[in-house]
Design a protein around this motif. Structure first.
Motif, PDB file in Angstrom:
ATOM      1  N   LYS A  53       0.930  19.471 -49.043  1.00 16.76           N
ATOM      2  CA  LYS A  53       0.770  19.097 -47.638  1.00 16.76           C
ATOM      3  C   LYS A  53       1.857  18.150 -47.124  1.00 16.76           C
ATOM      4  O   LYS A  53       2.500  18.432 -46.133  1.00 16.76           O
ATOM      5  CB  LYS A  53      -0.593  18.411 -47.421  1.00 16.76           C
ATOM      6  CG  LYS A  53      -1.777  19.252 -47.802  1.00 16.76           C
ATOM      7  CD  LYS A  53      -2.174  20.203 -46.701  1.00 16.76           C
ATOM      8  CE  LYS A  53      -3.398  21.005 -47.091  1.00 16.76           C
ATOM      9  NZ  LYS A  53      -3.619  22.141 -46.197  1.00 16.76           N
ATOM     10  N   GLU A  54       2.022  17.015 -47.791  1.00 16.18           N
ATOM     11  CA  GLU A  54       2.900  15.993 -47.218  1.00 16.18           C
ATOM     12  C   GLU A  54       4.383  16.313 -47.378  1.00 16.18           C
ATOM     13  O   GLU A  54       5.158  16.149 -46.452  1.00 16.18           O
ATOM     14  CB  GLU A  54       2.586  14.616 -47.840  1.00 16.18           C
ATOM     15  CG  GLU A  54       1.354  13.989 -47.230  1.00 16.18           C
ATOM     16  CD  GLU A  54       1.142  12.569 -47.703  1.00 16.18           C
ATOM     17  OE1 GLU A  54       2.093  11.943 -48.193  1.00 16.18           O
ATOM     18  OE2 GLU A  54       0.002  12.079 -47.599  1.00 16.18           O
ATOM     19  N   GLN A  55       4.763  16.709 -48.576  1.00 11.67           N
ATOM     20  CA  GLN A  55       6.163  17.066 -48.841  1.00 11.67           C
ATOM     21  C   GLN A  55       6.149  18.432 -49.509  1.00 11.67           C
ATOM     22  O   GLN A  55       6.376  18.528 -50.710  1.00 11.67           O
ATOM     23  CB  GLN A  55       6.839  16.051 -49.785  1.00 11.67           C
ATOM     24  CG  GLN A  55       6.681  14.604 -49.417  1.00 11.67           C
ATOM     25  CD  GLN A  55       7.522  14.223 -48.228  1.00 11.67           C
ATOM     26  OE1 GLN A  55       8.441  14.944 -47.840  1.00 11.67           O
ATOM     27  NE2 GLN A  55       7.214  13.099 -47.623  1.00 11.67           N
ATOM     28  N   PRO A  56       5.861  19.477 -48.760  1.00  9.57           N
ATOM     29  CA  PRO A  56       5.598  20.766 -49.422  1.00  9.57           C
ATOM     30  C   PRO A  56       6.786  21.278 -50.251  1.00  9.57           C
ATOM     31  O   PRO A  56       7.698  21.907 -49.727  1.00  9.57           O
ATOM     32  CB  PRO A  56       5.288  21.701 -48.263  1.00  9.57           C
ATOM     33  CG  PRO A  56       4.923  20.809 -47.148  1.00  9.57           C
ATOM     34  CD  PRO A  56       5.754  19.588 -47.321  1.00  9.57           C
ATOM     35  N   TYR A  94       6.793  23.577 -52.260  1.00 11.97           N
ATOM     36  CA  TYR A  94       6.826  25.032 -52.431  1.00 11.97           C
ATOM     37  C   TYR A  94       7.614  25.736 -51.327  1.00 11.97           C
ATOM     38  O   TYR A  94       7.798  26.937 -51.389  1.00 11.97           O
ATOM     39  CB  TYR A  94       5.405  25.599 -52.543  1.00 11.97           C
ATOM     40  CG  TYR A  94       4.586  25.550 -51.275  1.00 11.97           C
ATOM     41  CD1 TYR A  94       4.645  26.589 -50.363  1.00 11.97           C
ATOM     42  CD2 TYR A  94       3.771  24.468 -50.986  1.00 11.97           C
ATOM     43  CE1 TYR A  94       3.898  26.552 -49.198  1.00 11.97           C
ATOM     44  CE2 TYR A  94       3.032  24.421 -49.840  1.00 11.97           C
ATOM     45  CZ  TYR A  94       3.089  25.471 -48.944  1.00 11.97           C
ATOM     46  OH  TYR A  94       2.366  25.422 -47.786  1.00 11.97           O
ATOM     47  N   ALA A  95       8.069  24.993 -50.308  1.00 13.02           N
ATOM     48  CA  ALA A  95       8.915  25.621 -49.297  1.00 13.02           C
ATOM     49  C   ALA A  95      10.168  26.201 -49.955  1.00 13.02           C
ATOM     50  O   ALA A  95      10.688  27.226 -49.512  1.00 13.02           O
ATOM     51  CB  ALA A  95       9.292  24.604 -48.232  1.00 13.02           C
ATOM     52  N   TYR A 105      14.577  12.231 -52.219  1.00 14.08           N
ATOM     53  CA  TYR A 105      13.354  11.461 -52.059  1.00 14.08           C
ATOM     54  C   TYR A 105      13.551  10.120 -52.743  1.00 14.08           C
ATOM     55  O   TYR A 105      14.651   9.758 -53.095  1.00 14.08           O
ATOM     56  CB  TYR A 105      12.173  12.240 -52.630  1.00 14.08           C
ATOM     57  CG  TYR A 105      11.865  13.468 -51.815  1.00 14.08           C
ATOM     58  CD1 TYR A 105      11.051  13.383 -50.701  1.00 14.08           C
ATOM     59  CD2 TYR A 105      12.445  14.694 -52.111  1.00 14.08           C
ATOM     60  CE1 TYR A 105      10.794  14.491 -49.923  1.00 14.08           C
ATOM     61  CE2 TYR A 105      12.198  15.809 -51.331  1.00 14.08           C
ATOM     62  CZ  TYR A 105      11.366  15.704 -50.248  1.00 14.08           C
ATOM     63  OH  TYR A 105      11.121  16.788 -49.467  1.00 14.08           O
ATOM     64  N   THR A 114      11.596   8.246 -46.712  1.00 16.10           N
ATOM     65  CA  THR A 114      10.578   8.961 -47.482  1.00 16.10           C
ATOM     66  C   THR A 114       9.888   7.981 -48.408  1.00 16.10           C
ATOM     67  O   THR A 114      10.221   7.892 -49.580  1.00 16.10           O
ATOM     68  CB  THR A 114      11.208  10.083 -48.322  1.00 16.10           C
ATOM     69  OG1 THR A 114      12.353   9.542 -48.965  1.00 16.10           O
ATOM     70  CG2 THR A 114      11.554  11.262 -47.492  1.00 16.10           C
TER      71      THR A 114
END
Lengths: 244, 155
Positions: free
Chosen positions: A158-161, A163-164, A220, A226
């Motif tokens: 959710k926050e830092q996906p 899997y993109a 990150y 971040t």
């Protein structure tokens, strides 16, 4: 001398020659195996694409497509023991795009005979970064504490996906089988638990300029844009280690 | 003497030439916005910025934005774009699938990228477009439903 005779008698004596004997001795001695691995590494031309000296220098974005393969100077700190030996005998691409391009497809990697793969892996696994902290991620294995798992899933999905760009198999309660989701440009994390040391994942996220100065991954770390805390990084690394 | 003078001038020009050229001895030139776009942004937004990057798969919860759609992109001010690139989509109430690039790219690189995106969309910021977008997303009450502060106080 008696060991020498024993080896000769077991291998069917002298006609096999020195190579077989060396291979046998190499298999029995880790140091010798590493030495032979180094020789094979250079003889097979691995050094044409992979560097073993580090840290890697930062290259301008316009020149990065000229890099032929990933650096291996910290491979022993990155990969789990035994993984490289299996992979080199039966290589499979980590990315869904050809190396250095945005074209869908796989970059083929030459396979080595199993005996040689083991020796080359033994050499590569010896290449470690002495400055990388170890023992950062607790040895939870596949059973993460509930809170850690929850935080990691929120971060990863959710926050830092992640899997993109990194393909993963995510198991959802509504599906019987794991669902394959994710992009192609980053190395897949489908078997990351078998492949990567969790401590390396934390080190990479904290110091990308040291381990991946020429990659495409956004940086990150515990910085202004971040704010991922140390606990977040550990949770992410421990979660990635459960992906198998 | 004249020939000697000329040759001395030529020699000094050859010797000093590389030193006096601007940027020849200094740090390497900063990559252009297009070069950065073709290395980083290309992954999702595609080489032309139309959102058809390699990572745009059917299973992503949202598709990468088509940066060439001027009507859609007009809703974002330069400030919005800078914030989104710096801190990721989540910081601008968009999808967090867009990661933060503030640690990767310098402030100048991001400023140039915003200008590059403006070139791709061939658009300027239009506050009305932003209002329309927010209403469509249900993030802003329609005018007929908006509360009248005077009514509230008279009760």
């Amino acid at each position: 001398m008696s060991l020498f005779r024993l080896l000769l008698s077991r291998t069917g004596a002298a006609p096999l020659g020195g190579t077989a004997l060396l291979a046998l001795l190499g298999a029995s001695s880790p140091a010798w195996s590493t030495e032979r691995g180094r020789d094979i590494f250079f003889a097979r031309g691995c050094a044409q694409c992979h560097t073993i000296q580090g840290p890697e220098a930062k290259v301008p974005v316009t020149e990065r497509h000229k890099l032929k393969g990933p650096t291996l100077w910290y491979a022993g700190s990155k990969f789990r023991p035994g993984y490289l030996g299996r992979w080199l005998a039966k290589p499979q691409a980590f990315r869904g795009v050809r190396w250095g391009t945005m074209d869908k497809g796989e970059t083929s990697h030459p396979a080595l005979p199993p005996a040689e793969a083991k020796e080359v892996a033994s050499f590569i696994e010896g290449l470690k970064d002495p400055e990388m902290p170890t023992g950062v991620v607790p040895g939870w294995g596949d059973k993460l504490p509930r809170q850690v798992l929850r935080r990691a899933r929120i971060l990863f999905q959710k926050e830092q996906p992640c899997y993109a760009c990194h393909m993963v198999h995510i198991r959802k309660t509504v599906y019987r089988q794991a669902v394959e989701v994710g992009g192609f440009t980053g190395p897949h994390l489908i078997d990351a638990g078998l492949r990567l040391r969790p401590d390396f994942v934390v080190a990479l996220l904290k110091s990308p300029e040291r381990y991946s100065p020429n990659g495409r991954m956004p940086r990150y770390g515990n910085q202004a844009f971040t704010p991922l805390s140390e606990q977040d990084l550990i949770a992410l690394a421990a979660y990635i280690a459960t992906l198998k | 003497m004249k020939i000697f003078g000329l040759s001395l001038l030529a020699a000094s020009a050859i010797l000093l030439g590389p030193m006096s050229r601007p940027g020849a001895q200094g740090p390497p030139a900063r990559p252009t916005a297009e070069q950065n776009f073709l290395w980083y942004c290309i992954q999702c937004h595609g080489p032309r910025g139309d959102g058809k990057g390699v990572n745009n798969t059917a299973k992503l919860p949202v598709s990468p934005r088509n940066l060439t759609d001027g009507r859609d992109m007009a809703q974002f001010s330069d400030e919005d774009m800078t914030r989104t690139i710096n801190r990721g989509g989540g910081a601008s109430d968009l999808s967090p699938i867009m990661p933060p690039w503030g640690n990767t790219l310098s402030a100048e690189d991001i400023r140039d990228l915003v200008a590059h995106v403006r070139k791709l969309c061939q658009c300027q910021f239009d506050p009305k477009a932003k209002e329309r977008f927010l209403r469509e997303q249900g993030k802003m009450p329609a005018q007929s439903q908006a509360l009248d502060p005077m009514k509230e106080t008279s009760r």
